[in-house]
Design an enzyme around this catalytic site. Structure first.
Site, PDB file in Angstrom:
ATOM      1  N   TYR A  76      -8.511  -8.896   0.975  1.00  0.00           N
ATOM      2  CA  TYR A  76      -8.183  -7.474   1.141  1.00  0.00           C
ATOM      3  C   TYR A  76      -9.100  -6.608   0.269  1.00  0.00           C
ATOM      4  O   TYR A  76      -9.745  -5.679   0.753  1.00  0.00           O
ATOM      5  CB  TYR A  76      -6.708  -7.197   0.782  1.00  0.00           C
ATOM      6  CG  TYR A  76      -6.541  -5.763   0.332  1.00  0.00           C
ATOM      7  CD1 TYR A  76      -6.651  -4.717   1.241  1.00  0.00           C
ATOM      8  CD2 TYR A  76      -6.374  -5.446  -1.029  1.00  0.00           C
ATOM      9  CE1 TYR A  76      -6.580  -3.390   0.815  1.00  0.00           C
ATOM     10  CE2 TYR A  76      -6.299  -4.127  -1.450  1.00  0.00           C
ATOM     11  CZ  TYR A  76      -6.402  -3.107  -0.529  1.00  0.00           C
ATOM     12  OH  TYR A  76      -6.352  -1.802  -0.945  1.00  0.00           O
ATOM     13  N   HIS A  77      -9.125  -6.894  -1.047  1.00  0.00           N
ATOM     14  CA  HIS A  77      -9.937  -6.054  -1.933  1.00  0.00           C
ATOM     15  C   HIS A  77     -11.411  -6.074  -1.494  1.00  0.00           C
ATOM     16  O   HIS A  77     -12.106  -5.066  -1.583  1.00  0.00           O
ATOM     17  CB  HIS A  77      -9.788  -6.501  -3.393  1.00  0.00           C
ATOM     18  CG  HIS A  77      -8.461  -6.140  -4.016  1.00  0.00           C
ATOM     19  ND1 HIS A  77      -7.422  -7.044  -4.121  1.00  0.00           N
ATOM     20  CD2 HIS A  77      -7.998  -4.990  -4.560  1.00  0.00           C
ATOM     21  CE1 HIS A  77      -6.372  -6.452  -4.716  1.00  0.00           C
ATOM     22  NE2 HIS A  77      -6.698  -5.207  -4.991  1.00  0.00           N
ATOM     23  N   LYS A  84     -12.406  -3.565   1.127  1.00  0.00           N
ATOM     24  CA  LYS A  84     -12.670  -2.214   0.612  1.00  0.00           C
ATOM     25  C   LYS A  84     -14.110  -2.091   0.114  1.00  0.00           C
ATOM     26  O   LYS A  84     -14.731  -1.029   0.213  1.00  0.00           O
ATOM     27  CB  LYS A  84     -11.714  -1.899  -0.542  1.00  0.00           C
ATOM     28  CG  LYS A  84     -10.245  -1.847  -0.155  1.00  0.00           C
ATOM     29  CD  LYS A  84      -9.923  -0.564   0.593  1.00  0.00           C
ATOM     30  CE  LYS A  84      -8.436  -0.340   0.696  1.00  0.00           C
ATOM     31  NZ  LYS A  84      -8.084   0.807   1.540  1.00  0.00           N
ATOM     32  N   SER A 128      -9.701 -10.591  -3.703  1.00  0.00           N
ATOM     33  CA  SER A 128      -8.893 -11.062  -2.562  1.00  0.00           C
ATOM     34  C   SER A 128      -9.662 -10.624  -1.325  1.00  0.00           C
ATOM     35  O   SER A 128     -10.521  -9.730  -1.399  1.00  0.00           O
ATOM     36  CB  SER A 128      -7.495 -10.433  -2.554  1.00  0.00           C
ATOM     37  OG  SER A 128      -7.551  -9.070  -2.151  1.00  0.00           O
ATOM     38  N   THR A 136     -10.130   1.235  -3.624  1.00  0.00           N
ATOM     39  CA  THR A 136      -9.224   0.645  -4.610  1.00  0.00           C
ATOM     40  C   THR A 136      -9.957   0.368  -5.916  1.00  0.00           C
ATOM     41  O   THR A 136     -11.155   0.050  -5.902  1.00  0.00           O
ATOM     42  CB  THR A 136      -8.593  -0.657  -4.076  1.00  0.00           C
ATOM     43  OG1 THR A 136      -7.786  -1.235  -5.087  1.00  0.00           O
ATOM     44  CG2 THR A 136      -9.637  -1.675  -3.663  1.00  0.00           C
TER      45      THR A 136
HETATM   46  P1  NAD Z   1       1.034   1.064   4.085  1.00  0.00           P
HETATM   47  O1  NAD Z   1       0.935  -0.312   4.627  1.00  0.00           O
HETATM   48  O2  NAD Z   1       2.366   1.578   3.677  1.00  0.00           O
HETATM   49  O3  NAD Z   1       0.414   2.100   5.155  1.00  0.00           O
HETATM   50  C1  NAD Z   1      -0.739   1.856   5.897  1.00  0.00           C
HETATM   51  C2  NAD Z   1      -0.550   2.492   7.274  1.00  0.00           C
HETATM   52  O4  NAD Z   1      -1.741   2.318   8.057  1.00  0.00           O
HETATM   53  C3  NAD Z   1       0.586   1.850   8.062  1.00  0.00           C
HETATM   54  O5  NAD Z   1       1.482   2.824   8.543  1.00  0.00           O
HETATM   55  C4  NAD Z   1      -0.123   1.111   9.185  1.00  0.00           C
HETATM   56  O6  NAD Z   1       0.657   1.029  10.373  1.00  0.00           O
HETATM   57  C5  NAD Z   1      -1.400   1.926   9.365  1.00  0.00           C
HETATM   58  N1  NAD Z   1      -2.526   1.163   9.932  1.00  0.00           N
HETATM   59  C6  NAD Z   1      -3.046  -0.017   9.499  1.00  0.00           C
HETATM   60  N2  NAD Z   1      -4.063  -0.402  10.298  1.00  0.00           N
HETATM   61  C7  NAD Z   1      -4.198   0.554  11.255  1.00  0.00           C
HETATM   62  C8  NAD Z   1      -5.071   0.702  12.379  1.00  0.00           C
HETATM   63  N3  NAD Z   1      -5.995  -0.220  12.678  1.00  0.00           N
HETATM   64  N4  NAD Z   1      -4.930   1.803  13.158  1.00  0.00           N
HETATM   65  C9  NAD Z   1      -3.993   2.737  12.873  1.00  0.00           C
HETATM   66  N5  NAD Z   1      -3.143   2.644  11.818  1.00  0.00           N
HETATM   67  C10 NAD Z   1      -3.242   1.555  11.022  1.00  0.00           C
HETATM   68  O7  NAD Z   1      -0.006   1.170   2.877  1.00  0.00           O
HETATM   69  P2  NAD Z   1      -0.065   2.240   1.664  1.00  0.00           P
HETATM   70  O8  NAD Z   1       0.545   1.618   0.489  1.00  0.00           O
HETATM   71  O9  NAD Z   1       0.390   3.561   2.111  1.00  0.00           O
HETATM   72  O10 NAD Z   1      -1.634   2.293   1.423  1.00  0.00           O
HETATM   73  C11 NAD Z   1      -2.431   3.264   2.103  1.00  0.00           C
HETATM   74  C12 NAD Z   1      -3.883   3.137   1.671  1.00  0.00           C
HETATM   75  O11 NAD Z   1      -3.991   3.350   0.274  1.00  0.00           O
HETATM   76  C13 NAD Z   1      -4.478   1.770   1.958  1.00  0.00           C
HETATM   77  O12 NAD Z   1      -5.811   1.926   2.402  1.00  0.00           O
HETATM   78  C14 NAD Z   1      -4.446   1.081   0.621  1.00  0.00           C
HETATM   79  O13 NAD Z   1      -5.460   0.137   0.514  1.00  0.00           O
HETATM   80  C15 NAD Z   1      -4.643   2.241  -0.335  1.00  0.00           C
HETATM   81  N6  NAD Z   1      -4.040   1.974  -1.658  1.00  0.00           N
HETATM   82  C16 NAD Z   1      -2.692   1.736  -1.798  1.00  0.00           C
HETATM   83  C17 NAD Z   1      -2.156   1.488  -3.064  1.00  0.00           C
HETATM   84  C18 NAD Z   1      -0.690   1.198  -3.299  1.00  0.00           C
HETATM   85  O14 NAD Z   1      -0.325   0.877  -4.442  1.00  0.00           O
HETATM   86  N7  NAD Z   1       0.184   1.302  -2.302  1.00  0.00           N
HETATM   87  C19 NAD Z   1      -3.011   1.485  -4.176  1.00  0.00           C
HETATM   88  C20 NAD Z   1      -4.376   1.734  -4.000  1.00  0.00           C
HETATM   89  C21 NAD Z   1      -4.877   1.974  -2.734  1.00  0.00           C
HETATM   90  N1  USQ Z   2       1.763  -8.858 -10.656  1.00  0.00           N
HETATM   91  C1  USQ Z   2       2.671  -9.549 -11.428  1.00  0.00           C
HETATM   92  N2  USQ Z   2       3.929  -9.694 -10.956  1.00  0.00           N
HETATM   93  C2  USQ Z   2       4.346  -9.181  -9.761  1.00  0.00           C
HETATM   94  C3  USQ Z   2       3.412  -8.463  -8.980  1.00  0.00           C
HETATM   95  C4  USQ Z   2       2.127  -8.329  -9.449  1.00  0.00           C
HETATM   96  O1  USQ Z   2       2.347 -10.020 -12.516  1.00  0.00           O
HETATM   97  O2  USQ Z   2       5.510  -9.380  -9.397  1.00  0.00           O
HETATM   98  C5  USQ Z   2       0.387  -8.664 -11.144  1.00  0.00           C
HETATM   99  C6  USQ Z   2      -0.695  -9.177 -10.203  1.00  0.00           C
HETATM  100  O3  USQ Z   2      -0.984 -10.532 -10.452  1.00  0.00           O
HETATM  101  C7  USQ Z   2      -1.857  -8.252 -10.514  1.00  0.00           C
HETATM  102  C8  USQ Z   2      -1.174  -6.941 -10.892  1.00  0.00           C
HETATM  103  O4  USQ Z   2       0.174  -7.272 -11.221  1.00  0.00           O
HETATM  104  O5  USQ Z   2      -2.557  -8.693 -11.617  1.00  0.00           O
HETATM  105  C9  USQ Z   2      -1.169  -5.912  -9.783  1.00  0.00           C
HETATM  106  O6  USQ Z   2      -0.625  -6.498  -8.612  1.00  0.00           O
HETATM  107  P1  USQ Z   2       0.002  -5.593  -7.451  1.00  0.00           P
HETATM  108  O7  USQ Z   2       0.580  -6.507  -6.426  1.00  0.00           O
HETATM  109  O8  USQ Z   2       0.872  -4.562  -8.037  1.00  0.00           O
HETATM  110  O9  USQ Z   2      -1.285  -4.822  -6.907  1.00  0.00           O
HETATM  111  P2  USQ Z   2      -2.544  -5.325  -6.079  1.00  0.00           P
HETATM  112  O10 USQ Z   2      -2.380  -6.647  -5.458  1.00  0.00           O
HETATM  113  O11 USQ Z   2      -3.759  -5.116  -6.912  1.00  0.00           O
HETATM  114  O12 USQ Z   2      -2.556  -4.301  -4.855  1.00  0.00           O
HETATM  115  C10 USQ Z   2      -2.012  -2.974  -4.922  1.00  0.00           C
HETATM  116  C11 USQ Z   2      -1.965  -2.437  -3.504  1.00  0.00           C
HETATM  117  C12 USQ Z   2      -3.383  -2.348  -2.957  1.00  0.00           C
HETATM  118  C13 USQ Z   2      -4.245  -1.528  -3.906  1.00  0.00           C
HETATM  119  C14 USQ Z   2      -4.191  -2.068  -5.328  1.00  0.00           C
HETATM  120  C15 USQ Z   2      -4.854  -1.143  -6.334  1.00  0.00           C
HETATM  121  O13 USQ Z   2      -1.167  -3.284  -2.671  1.00  0.00           O
HETATM  122  O14 USQ Z   2      -3.356  -1.746  -1.665  1.00  0.00           O
HETATM  123  O15 USQ Z   2      -5.561  -1.535  -3.461  1.00  0.00           O
HETATM  124  O16 USQ Z   2      -2.813  -2.145  -5.742  1.00  0.00           O
HETATM  125  S1  USQ Z   2      -5.731  -2.035  -7.597  1.00  0.00           S
HETATM  126  O17 USQ Z   2      -4.817  -2.993  -8.187  1.00  0.00           O
HETATM  127  O18 USQ Z   2      -6.173  -1.062  -8.547  1.00  0.00           O
HETATM  128  O19 USQ Z   2      -6.833  -2.714  -6.944  1.00  0.00           O
END
Ligand code: NAD
Ligand code: USQ
Length: 404
Positions: A192-193, A196, A190, A155
């Site tokens: 979560y972050h 990664k 966070s 991320t």
């Molecule tokens: P999502 O929650 O829609 O999908 C994740 C999938 O992984 C789910 O289907 C879940 O069941 C599966 N999973 C989780 N833990 C598991 C485990 N232990 N074993 C097997 N399966 C498991 O999430 P997404 O939005 O598709 O994100 C996918 C990846 O991309 C993540 O690693 C996320 O951090 C990264 N990412 C997402 C975004 C975004 O904006 N959605 C942005 C940047 C990075």
């Molecule tokens: N934000 C708002 N209002 C909202 C939602 C979010 O102001 O209603 C702000 C948040 O405070 C943050 C930014 O928008 O500053 C992004 O928030 P987000 O919820 O869209 O994204 P984030 O929490 O960073 O997480 C998402 C995905 C995560 C991925 C990440 C990429 O859920 O899996 O890793 O985007 S990044 O942001 O580049 O780290």
């Protein structure tokens, strides 16, 4: 069946871990469509989180079994399915031995920052699930498929918001007269972050120690829902999260605009991030697979196409809404997170473009179509799920039960 020439064989068999999720499902179909043999590995835990928290996708989504059989009947292409938890090494080993992947795309993590900040148990779950899952994938590659290329979803949030330009993974520093190229400093904000960041360190180490080949895709925030493949049939429809836990900024704003909820800008709204269209997520992953890292190489790509502040996104959605006759308001919500609300941000993102990425720049027509999808499914929106409920400061040790 590897050719004896020095040319490495083209990767053909791709394991998509997390292939039932938002990015993973779109990618699995895209790769299958492009002629790769695809297997989905997923324990469906994301669907369980939604059930436990009382959330649902804006768009109705079919079971993974129905999705895969629909794809087969439409295209004649099979996708293999392994249901299980990658933290269970026995399960993961069997999947590896059975499928024999040339590349593993790892999306299978708990990916919500707010989810990881609900309480101690979710913070621990997130780091355990993500860090152990990735470690198991690294061990499975070492044990069963040494040549297999790991494409790991990282991320942009690993870097935080430093007051200097963000490079792609590494920075060259001169210190006391000596120069070295070092991993770019990580400042995640966070649990979560941070998971990664821990993953990146484990992957970097195993590339060095065992010669693993890996690409860390530091992805920005993804928006959009349709890809060529998921648009082919309603059973293939992707998920669209808009709630305060799993919904991401631009997708949330489109739903809010469509249902007449004020756009939820947190704090001052100067938070700037990299963003990309889900159609570019699938393109980037395909590019990474088609151009594998070398043995021992730990490659880092910043995977986004444009930067926006939250205020800029709100302004774009307001303008697009007006054109559709919607009266879109914005409301500043006290920021539930601890993050800089006004800051410098300039992140490099040239490596994927050099490999051939043709970005889908955020356009009026995309905003228009996202708003129209949100209008179409308006009746499915639970407005109680829109406001953020998770506070970075008020996280506690007690398990928080979520009430409707
Ligand atoms: P999502 O929650 O829609 O999908 C994740 C999938 O992984 C789910 O289907 C879940 O069941 C599966 N999973 C989780 N833990 C598991 C485990 N232990 N074993 C097997 N399966 C498991 O999430 P997404 O939005 O598709 O994100 C996918 C990846 O991309 C993540 O690693 C996320 O951090 C990264 N990412 C997402 C975004 C975004 O904006 N959605 C942005 C940047 C990075
Ligand atoms: N934000 C708002 N209002 C909202 C939602 C979010 O102001 O209603 C702000 C948040 O405070 C943050 C930014 O928008 O500053 C992004 O928030 P987000 O919820 O869209 O994204 P984030 O929490 O960073 O997480 C998402 C995905 C995560 C991925 C990440 C990429 O859920 O899996 O890793 O985007 S990044 O942001 O580049 O780290």
């Amino acid at each position: 069946s590897h050719p004896s020439s020095s040319e490495p064989s083209k990767p053909q068999r791709v394991m998509v871990i997390g292939g039932d999720g938002y990015c993973g499902w779109a990618t699995a179909l895209h790769l299958s469509n492009k002629g790769y043999e695809v297997a989905i590995v997923d324990n469906l835990i994301r669907r369980l989180f939604d059930n436990q928290l009382g959330l649902d996708s804006l768009t109705p989504i079919s079971s993974i079994h129905n999705r895969i059989s629909c794809w087969k009947s439409l295209t004649g292409k099979s996708i293999e399915l392994y249901i299980g938890d990658i933290c269970d090494f026995g399960f993961l080993s069997e999947s590896f031995k059975s499928f024999e992947p040339d590349a593993v795309v790892h999306f299978g993590e708990q990916r919500s920052a707010p989810y990881s900040m609900i309480d101690r148990s979710r913070a621990v779950f997130t780091q355990q699930n993500n860090v152990i899952g990735t470690l198991n994938v690294l061990f499975a590659i070492k044990e069963f498929r040494e040549e297999c290329h790991l494409v790991k979803l990282g991320t942009m949030g690993e870097y935080g918001t430093p007051n200097i330009d963000i490079e792609e993974g590494y920075i060259t520093i001169t210190h006391n007269g000596r120069t070295d190229t070092l991993p770019y400093p990580k400042q995640a904000s966070s649990f979560y972050h941070l998971s990664k960041v821990h993953d990146s360190h484990n992957i970097a180490f195993t590339c060095k120690a065992w010669g693993i080949r890996a690409t860390d895709l530091n992805q920005g925030v993804v928006y959009g829902v349709m890809t060529d493949e998921t648009a082919m049939h309603e059973v293939l429809c992707n998920r669209f999260d808009y709630d305060g836990v799993f919904g991401t900024a631009l997708n949330r704003f489109c739903v809010q605009g469509a249902v007449g909820h004020p756009l939820t800008v947190y704090g001052k709204g100067g938070q700037t991030r990299g963003y990309l269209d889900i159609r570019d997520t699938v393109q980037c992953v395909e590019l990474a697979i088609a151009n594998p890292a070398k043995p021992g190489e730990f490659r880092v790509f910043n995977q986004f196409t444009e930067q926006f502040s939250v205020n800029e996104l709100a302004a774009l959605v307001t303008k697009a809404g007006e054109k559709l006759g919607l009266n879109v308001q914005t409301k500043s919500v006290p920021n539930p997170r601890v993050e800089a609300e006004e800051h410098y941000y300039n992140a490099k993102h040239t490596k994927l473009v050099e490999l051939g990425l043709k970005p889908h720049i955020l356009s009026d027509s995309l905003l228009d179509s996202l708003l129209n999808i949100a209008i179409k499914y308006k009746d499915r929106v639970d407005t109680k799920q829109i406001m953020p409920t998770v506070s970075w400061r008020k996280i506690g040790v007690k398990t928080k039960t979520v009430t409707a």
